[in-house]
Motif scaffolding. Structure first.
Motif, mmCIF file in Angstrom:
data_model
loop_
_atom_site.group_PDB
_atom_site.id
_atom_site.type_symbol
_atom_site.label_atom_id
_atom_site.label_comp_id
_atom_site.label_asym_id
_atom_site.label_seq_id
_atom_site.Cartn_x
_atom_site.Cartn_y
_atom_site.Cartn_z
ATOM 1 N N LYS A 12 -52.264 43.267 -31.214
ATOM 2 C CA LYS A 12 -53.414 43.470 -29.643
ATOM 3 C C LYS A 12 -53.835 42.338 -29.293
ATOM 4 C CE LYS A 12 -57.341 46.368 -28.036
ATOM 5 N NZ LYS A 12 -58.378 47.186 -28.231
ATOM 6 N N ASP A 13 -54.467 42.076 -28.333
ATOM 7 C CA ASP A 13 -54.933 40.739 -27.397
ATOM 8 C C ASP A 13 -54.099 39.257 -28.142
ATOM 9 O OD1 ASP A 13 -57.426 42.640 -26.711
ATOM 10 O OD2 ASP A 13 -58.274 42.339 -28.454
ATOM 11 N N THR A 14 -52.696 39.620 -28.275
ATOM 12 C CA THR A 14 -52.351 38.064 -28.284
ATOM 13 C C THR A 14 -51.694 37.968 -27.276
ATOM 14 O OG1 THR A 14 -51.007 39.269 -30.093
ATOM 15 C CG2 THR A 14 -50.437 37.858 -28.916
ATOM 16 N N GLN A 15 -52.264 36.824 -27.025
ATOM 17 C CA GLN A 15 -52.449 35.811 -25.562
ATOM 18 C C GLN A 15 -50.874 35.431 -24.678
ATOM 19 O OE1 GLN A 15 -55.033 33.023 -24.014
ATOM 20 N NE2 GLN A 15 -56.491 34.459 -24.009
ATOM 21 N N TYR A 54 -51.614 36.903 -19.980
ATOM 22 C CA TYR A 54 -52.057 37.993 -19.960
ATOM 23 C C TYR A 54 -52.152 38.297 -21.475
ATOM 24 C CZ TYR A 54 -49.096 38.839 -16.089
ATOM 25 O OH TYR A 54 -49.143 38.985 -13.874
ATOM 26 N N HIS A 55 -52.093 39.487 -21.600
ATOM 27 C CA HIS A 55 -52.882 39.332 -22.919
ATOM 28 C C HIS A 55 -52.436 41.155 -23.600
ATOM 29 C CE1 HIS A 55 -56.501 41.673 -21.622
ATOM 30 N NE2 HIS A 55 -56.590 42.355 -23.055
ATOM 31 N N THR A 56 -52.016 41.079 -24.716
ATOM 32 C CA THR A 56 -51.405 42.947 -25.243
ATOM 33 C C THR A 56 -52.608 43.542 -25.185
ATOM 34 O OG1 THR A 56 -51.535 42.267 -27.711
ATOM 35 C CG2 THR A 56 -49.446 42.017 -26.172
ATOM 36 N N LEU A 57 -52.056 45.182 -24.854
ATOM 37 C CA LEU A 57 -53.370 45.938 -24.782
ATOM 38 C C LEU A 57 -53.478 46.863 -26.437
ATOM 39 C CD1 LEU A 57 -52.608 47.227 -20.793
ATOM 40 C CD2 LEU A 57 -54.541 45.503 -22.336
ATOM 41 N N MET A 94 -48.303 46.079 -31.007
ATOM 42 C CA MET A 94 -46.474 46.270 -30.644
ATOM 43 C C MET A 94 -45.591 45.539 -32.017
ATOM 44 S SD MET A 94 -46.508 44.970 -26.723
ATOM 45 C CE MET A 94 -45.838 43.779 -26.644
ATOM 46 N N MET A 95 -44.870 46.303 -31.922
ATOM 47 C CA MET A 95 -43.665 46.056 -33.200
ATOM 48 C C MET A 95 -42.133 46.500 -32.538
ATOM 49 S SD MET A 95 -42.599 46.200 -36.664
ATOM 50 C CE MET A 95 -43.088 47.365 -37.243
ATOM 51 N N LEU A 96 -42.384 44.771 -32.484
ATOM 52 C CA LEU A 96 -40.904 44.205 -32.099
ATOM 53 C C LEU A 96 -39.575 44.634 -33.118
ATOM 54 C CD1 LEU A 96 -42.520 40.737 -30.786
ATOM 55 C CD2 LEU A 96 -42.370 43.293 -29.347
#
Length: 67
Positions: free
Chosen positions: A33-36, A51-54, A57-59
């Motif tokens: 979370k919060d990765t830019q 943008y940043h992740t909310l 996330m599993m990729l």
């Protein structure tokens, strides 16, 4: 208030759908979370668009075969 007597609406943050392509040999990756995420530069100011992740996330290497 403007001459049109209109009340401005509050700003809304932009959002984007992103696609990740993992390198061969990487089966999965956790994106915290919060990765830019860099989305380019503003055309006038040349400032980075971020943008940043909310959420975490599993990729993975899973691909959609057909819709």
């Amino acid at each position: 208030m403007s001459d049109l007597r209109a009340t401005p609406l509050p700003g809304l943050p932009s959002s984007a759908f992103v696609y990740f392509d993992l390198q061969p040999g990487v089966d999965h990756l956790i994106l915290p979370k919060d990765t830019q995420l860099l989305a380019g530069q503003h055309p006038q100011t040349h400032q980075p668009i971020l943008y940043h992740t909310l959420q975490d996330m599993m990729l993975s290497q899973v691909k959609v075969g057909e819709i």
